[in-house]
Design a protein around this motif. Structure first.
Motif, PDB file in Angstrom:
ATOM      1  N   ARG B  33      81.766  30.411 -15.902  1.00  0.00           N
ATOM      2  CA  ARG B  33      80.824  30.218 -14.790  1.00  0.00           C
ATOM      3  C   ARG B  33      79.381  30.172 -15.277  1.00  0.00           C
ATOM      4  O   ARG B  33      78.518  29.646 -14.591  1.00  0.00           O
ATOM      5  CB  ARG B  33      81.034  31.291 -13.727  1.00  0.00           C
ATOM      6  CG  ARG B  33      82.396  31.111 -13.061  1.00  0.00           C
ATOM      7  CD  ARG B  33      82.653  32.135 -12.002  1.00  0.00           C
ATOM      8  NE  ARG B  33      82.025  31.772 -10.748  1.00  0.00           N
ATOM      9  CZ  ARG B  33      82.364  32.304  -9.585  1.00  0.00           C
ATOM     10  NH1 ARG B  33      83.299  33.197  -9.518  1.00  0.00           N
ATOM     11  NH2 ARG B  33      81.755  31.928  -8.483  1.00  0.00           N
ATOM     12  N   ASP B  37      79.690  24.474 -13.838  1.00  0.00           N
ATOM     13  CA  ASP B  37      79.389  24.624 -12.414  1.00  0.00           C
ATOM     14  C   ASP B  37      80.683  24.911 -11.647  1.00  0.00           C
ATOM     15  O   ASP B  37      81.162  24.089 -10.874  1.00  0.00           O
ATOM     16  CB  ASP B  37      78.710  23.351 -11.898  1.00  0.00           C
ATOM     17  CG  ASP B  37      78.105  23.558 -10.518  1.00  0.00           C
ATOM     18  OD1 ASP B  37      78.022  24.720 -10.089  1.00  0.00           O
ATOM     19  OD2 ASP B  37      77.722  22.560  -9.890  1.00  0.00           O
ATOM     20  N   LEU B  38      81.233  26.097 -11.886  1.00  0.00           N
ATOM     21  CA  LEU B  38      82.478  26.472 -11.207  1.00  0.00           C
ATOM     22  C   LEU B  38      82.168  27.404 -10.050  1.00  0.00           C
ATOM     23  O   LEU B  38      81.334  28.291 -10.171  1.00  0.00           O
ATOM     24  CB  LEU B  38      83.412  27.216 -12.168  1.00  0.00           C
ATOM     25  CG  LEU B  38      84.032  26.471 -13.342  1.00  0.00           C
ATOM     26  CD1 LEU B  38      85.019  27.383 -14.059  1.00  0.00           C
ATOM     27  CD2 LEU B  38      84.741  25.211 -12.888  1.00  0.00           C
ATOM     28  N   ASP B  39      82.840  27.222  -8.946  1.00  0.00           N
ATOM     29  CA  ASP B  39      82.687  28.171  -7.849  1.00  0.00           C
ATOM     30  C   ASP B  39      83.977  28.977  -7.696  1.00  0.00           C
ATOM     31  O   ASP B  39      84.919  28.823  -8.477  1.00  0.00           O
ATOM     32  CB  ASP B  39      82.286  27.469  -6.543  1.00  0.00           C
ATOM     33  CG  ASP B  39      83.316  26.456  -6.084  1.00  0.00           C
ATOM     34  OD1 ASP B  39      84.477  26.519  -6.537  1.00  0.00           O
ATOM     35  OD2 ASP B  39      82.966  25.592  -5.261  1.00  0.00           O
TER      36      ASP B  39
END
Lengths: 381, 82
Positions: B33, B37-39
């Protein structure tokens, strides 16, 4: 007869390009069936039909860009939802194609449909110019070459799509700021109980059935909307149009930039598991570019959660013609004084951007208070 | 399965979740993260995919531990995936 029209998939959409028909004339269709794919600024969208019947006639060919509201096909609502009866090969078919009437053998018509050959471009070698199967076969190679050149690419370049999406967002947001008299309210919600309950709940589940806290936020907003329906609707024709169904538009960022806020239909009526399943599906399909038309056109309010980007508070811009947007910031640790005692807790800032034509701050405050209250009883969500 | 094979499969799984990511630039000891751009939905999809790809039956209590390439390898080795 019902016209199947180019849908308006957002406040800013004026036209769309028909990419492909997924049904053929004579096919039975049911409400909710996906019958075409349309290229929009938000990507390739699967377009659903909203009536039951038989697809009578296609009016627009794949590749054409047409304005919103243009009739794309005719659906016979009284048509039998039954098997198609194919004419025998010996019978001659004279079904109209557009304004013309062509003499085509059923076998040739079937082959042309299968191969995507426009019969109006085929020269018939039979008696009286009748198009025969061999004429279609001869035309096939040429048509295939034309299709490569004429049919729009299924996936446009990311740069072009990003640019179009930015223009689309720009148009909607400029309209919002130009037309909608926003007011903003914010409150801090104690999330300690909700997160503890969720942790306990998740500990009983497999990872595949895990629930994210954002689902609690969505459900709380949906239930609060039941109490305050004036935030669930649109402002059109100089008045608030309340919408019965609560379809929360969930802001989802795209990896290549931009965002889409597709609808989670009937958010208030779904249990948390169902909501989680649908949210996961919606996020995955949004990022894969396989949304359905109703998901882009049915949102009645928008919820955006920017907490994962470490944002404390969201000051949102309403997506017209909606009349409200609820924003959530990050979850943070804080200290509360409860009955004279200090207590560590987890909090989130919730905000409301609302259309002052449709509601007042007093009701907005009550709306936020409802969200806060509902999040204190997560087991009832 | 040795470390190299595990890393390769983890990166392949990650690539399916975030197809735009430059997997060659992933630093193994830095959280995904922090460098991608990981949610939370991406992370959930990633852990579910690891669970399915490796047949690992990852317990819920381990959910938050697949934060980096090194952490993934360590966890998968602990779960004795084959």
């Amino acid at each position: 007869m019902a016209e199947f029209k180019m849908p308006k998939l957002g406040a800013d959409m004026t036209a769309g390009t028909l990419i492909e028909w997924l049904k053929e004339p004579g096919d039975s269709v049911k409400r909710g069936d996906i019958i075409a794919e349309v290229d929009t600024d938000k990507g390739i969208i699967e377009v659903e039909v909203f009536v039951d019947g038989v697809l009578e006639k296609l009016l627009i060919e794949a590749g054409a860009e047409v304005p919103v509201g243009t009739a794309l096909a005719i659906i016979n609502e009284n048509g039998k939802l039954a098997e198609k009866v194919e004419p025998t090969d010996a019978q001659e078919s004279e079904r109209p194609i557009g304004e013309e009437r062509l003499r085509v053998s059923p076998s040739a018509r079937k082959l042309a449909e299968k191969l995507g050959v426009d019969l109006r471009t085929v020269t018939g070698s039979g008696k009286g110019g009748r198009i025969q199967r061999k004429d279609v076969e001869l035309a096939t190679q040429e048509v295939q070459l034309e299709k490569v050149e004429a049919k729009p690419e299924k996936t446009k370049s990311e740069t072009e799509r990003f640019s179009r999406m930015r223009r689309s967002i720009a148009a909607a947001m400029a309209r919002s700021k130009r037309e909608i008299p926003h007011y903003y309210l914010g409150t801090t919600v104690d999330m300690t109980r909700a997160l503890e309950w969720l942790e306990e709940e998740n500990s009983k589940r497999s990872i595949k059935n895990r629930i994210l806290y954002s689902v609690l936020l969505l459900k709380a907003v949906a239930l609060a909307l039941q109490e305050m329906p004036e935030f669930n609707g649109t402002w059109e024709n100089d008045e608030l149009q309340l919408v019965k169904n609560i379809n929360i538009g969930t802001a989802i960022s795209l990896r290549q930039g931009g965002l889409v806020a597709p609808a989670l239909h009937d958010t208030n009526e779904r249990g948390l598991d169902d909501l989680m399943k649908n949210l996961r599906d919606l996020v995955n399909r949004t990022r894969a570019g396989t949304l359905r038309s109703s998901e882009l056109s049915d949102s009645t309010i928008t919820v955006t959660n920017l907490g994962e980007q470490s944002v404390e508070t969201v000051f949102g811009v309403i997506y017209p013609p909606q009349v409200a947007l609820v924003g959530f910031g990050k979850i943070y640790e804080d200290v509360s004084v409860i009955e004279g005692k200090m207590k560590a807790c987890q909090k989130i800032n919730a905000s409301l951007a609302a259309d002052h034509r449709a509601s007042d701050g007093h009701r907005g405050a009550k709306f936020l208070a409802s969200i806060e209250r509902l999040l204190q009883e997560p087991e009832k969500l | 399965m040795n470390r190299e094979e595990l890393e390769s499969r983890v990166l392949k799984t990650l690539g399916e979740i975030a197809p735009e990511a430059d997997l060659t630039a992933i630093k193994p000891n830095v959280s995904f993260r922090d460098q991608m751009d990981l949610d939370s939905m991406d992370y959930l999809n990633f852990v579910i995919a690891l669970d399915e790809d490796f047949g690992a039956e990852i317990p819920e209590s381990e959910y938050t531990k697949f934060t980096s390439l090194d952490a993934c390898v360590e966890q998968l080795q602990r779960l004795e995936v084959t």
